[in-house]
Design an enzyme around this catalytic site. Structure first.
Site, PDB file in Angstrom:
ATOM      1  N   HIS A 302       1.408   3.433   1.411  1.00 35.41           N
ATOM      2  CA  HIS A 302       1.472   4.179   0.165  1.00 35.41           C
ATOM      3  C   HIS A 302       2.864   4.778   0.047  1.00 35.41           C
ATOM      4  O   HIS A 302       3.619   4.839   1.028  1.00 35.41           O
ATOM      5  CB  HIS A 302       0.431   5.298   0.153  1.00 35.41           C
ATOM      6  CG  HIS A 302      -0.983   4.804   0.105  1.00 35.41           C
ATOM      7  ND1 HIS A 302      -1.455   3.987  -0.897  1.00 35.41           N
ATOM      8  CD2 HIS A 302      -2.035   5.019   0.939  1.00 35.41           C
ATOM      9  CE1 HIS A 302      -2.738   3.719  -0.690  1.00 35.41           C
ATOM     10  NE2 HIS A 302      -3.118   4.324   0.431  1.00 35.41           N
ATOM     11  N   CYS A 345       4.095   2.044  -3.685  1.00 33.99           N
ATOM     12  CA  CYS A 345       4.333   2.571  -5.024  1.00 33.99           C
ATOM     13  C   CYS A 345       5.528   3.511  -5.014  1.00 33.99           C
ATOM     14  O   CYS A 345       5.848   4.133  -4.010  1.00 33.99           O
ATOM     15  CB  CYS A 345       3.106   3.309  -5.533  1.00 33.99           C
ATOM     16  SG  CYS A 345       1.785   2.183  -6.002  1.00 33.99           S
TER      17      CYS A 345
END
Length: 459
Positions: A302, A345
């Site tokens: 992430h 991301c």
């Protein structure tokens, strides 16, 4: 920058004369472009450029020490840098420590060994291969060597014409070049005994890629086996189970398969906390890459803007990871390509689909502003799964859109000797044109490569 550091550089610069500055510039050509060096006319400006490229900094002055040692300014080493001839000789015997190439050292030593009469003879013999205007009466031997390099008359692996020139009136220098070439052959021979090097059926001088190399620049050398480390950091199971990244195992397997095929020493680390991500990357920056051609690092996790998350949700700045591999921090990779591919991301938008997940933990600051995450340093290639502020997507069953596209394109295009930047551009196009449950993803490439990066495919 500390006052003491600036004072040190000032004092050293004040002690250098014009010919010594020319020598320092010549010895630094593997790190600073010729065009940039041509604009430098005094030592202070030269030191500023070295600082910009992270070659010297407070607390790390080895490159400056080596340069002064090479030009025999031992007095400056002793008076300002607390070193000595003996200490430098010990340091430079450590594998991977020397940052000035053997080739550049050889040319400088030859130039220093030539008399004025010798230099004039060389200029006379070169008036055929080189334009007369390039060989002015007052041109130094280092300037002559530069012109020979620019015109392709000499290069690291081809000193035949130089040997022919010296054969007639300085046979001792011809023997010096022979010894340099023999040393190179022995080095490659030892590597080939340890790792059989594959020979490509697509020679550099043939085909489309050969033409591209001639038009756009040289190709990074890929002579060793393994070519380098392929480090994979793959975060799957998070401390918060809602953040687990299903499908990332497929990405890890795809990358391992491709890079083992391409003869990289491939290592995967699973489920690292933020600090452990940094520590692992730093560990690889401290390895001896002297007998390696390249370094590759994949990070799957992430992320936030300019950051990677550990499984404990602690963030690591991407710049902090990449900067571990600058010429200063990792001298044995200086001048060699460093590749970072990041699947994470870079923003807070969520993807509503069940079948496709976002690589975002969802706990991001809404007022964060994008910043430049990759330092502008030579020989880096960074592929990001998405541009700043946006999400990237991953299938639970087949892996991420970006990594799977990259691996498939490498399998099909590496045998055709397509360079990695071109492959990543094709991946950008493929991913950007996909419709992902009504959403889009735009990857990003950041490159400071100075040559084409073409992976040799084993036969």
């Amino acid at each position: 920058m500390s006052t003491e550091f600036r004072k040190l550089l000032f004092e050293v610069s004040e002690a250098l004369v014009t010919d010594e500055l020319s020598a320092l510039k010549f010895l630094s050509l593997d790190y600073v472009a010729k065009g940039t060096l041509e604009t430098i006319h005094e030592p202070k400006a030269f030191f500023e450029v070295l600082q910009e490229r992270d070659m010297i900094e407070a607390g790390n002055l080895f490159f400056l020490k080596e340069l002064l040692y090479r030009i025999r300014r031992i007095d400056l080493l002793s008076a300002h840098l607390g070193s000595s001839r003996e200490e430098m000789e010990r340091e430079l015997r450590v594998p991977g420590r020397a940052q000035v190439s053997d080739y550049r050292q050889l040319l400088y030593e030859i130039a220093e060994d030539l008399t004025s009469e010798n230099v004039q003879k060389v200029k006379f013999l070169l008036r055929g291969p080189l334009l007369k205007s390039k060989l002015q009466e007052n041109a130094s031997m280092l300037q002559v060597f530069l012109e020979m390099e620019i015109n392709g008359i000499i290069e690291e692996d081809n000193l035949t014409m130089l040997k022919d020139i010296f054969q007639g009136f300085r046979a001792d220098l011809k023997k010096k070049i022979d010894a340099y070439e023999e040393k190179k052959r022995e080095k490659y021979s030892r590597e080939e005994v340890r790792y059989p090097v594959s020979v490509s059926v697509y020679p550099e001088e043939q085909g489309a890629e050969g033409e591209a190399a001639k038009q756009y620049g040289k190709i990074y050398k890929m002579k060793n086996n393994p070519h380098g480390y392929c480090l994979i950091i793959n975060n799957h199971i998070f401390k918060n189970p809602h953040h687990n990244r299903e499908g990332t195992l497929q990405d890890g397997e795809a990358v391992k398969k491709v890079f083992k095929w391409l003869q990289f020493e491939t290592v995967e680390y699973m489920d690292l906390e933020g600090k452990k991500i940094y520590d692992t990357v730093e560990e690889y920056s401290k390895k001896d890459h002297r007998n390696m051609d390249c370094f590759v690092c994949f990070i799957f996790s992430h992320g936030e803007k300019d950051k990677i998350k550990g499984v404990d949700d602690e963030c690591v700045n991407i710049e902090a990871l990449v900067s571990r591999f600058t010429g200063t921090n990792c001298p044995s990779l200086a001048g060699k390509p460093k590749v970072f591919i990041i699947q994470a991301c870079q923003g807070s938008e969520r993807h509503p689909s069940v079948a496709v997940e976002s690589d975002s933990s969802g706990h991001l600051e809404v007022d964060a502003r994008p910043s430049t995450s990759i330092p502008d340093r030579a020989d880096f290639l960074i592929g990001m799964a998405t541009v700043e502020d946006y999400l990237c997507y991953r299938s639970r069953n087949t892996g991420s859109v970006y990594i799977q596209s990259l691996c498939e394109n490498m399998k099909s295009l590496c045998p055709q000797r397509v360079d990695l930047a071109t492959i990543l551009t094709k991946v950008n196009h493929e991913v950007a044109t996909k419709d992902i449950n009504g959403f889009k993803q735009m990857p990003k490439i950041t490159s400071t490569l100075l040559k084409l990066l073409i992976f040799e495919v084993p036969q």
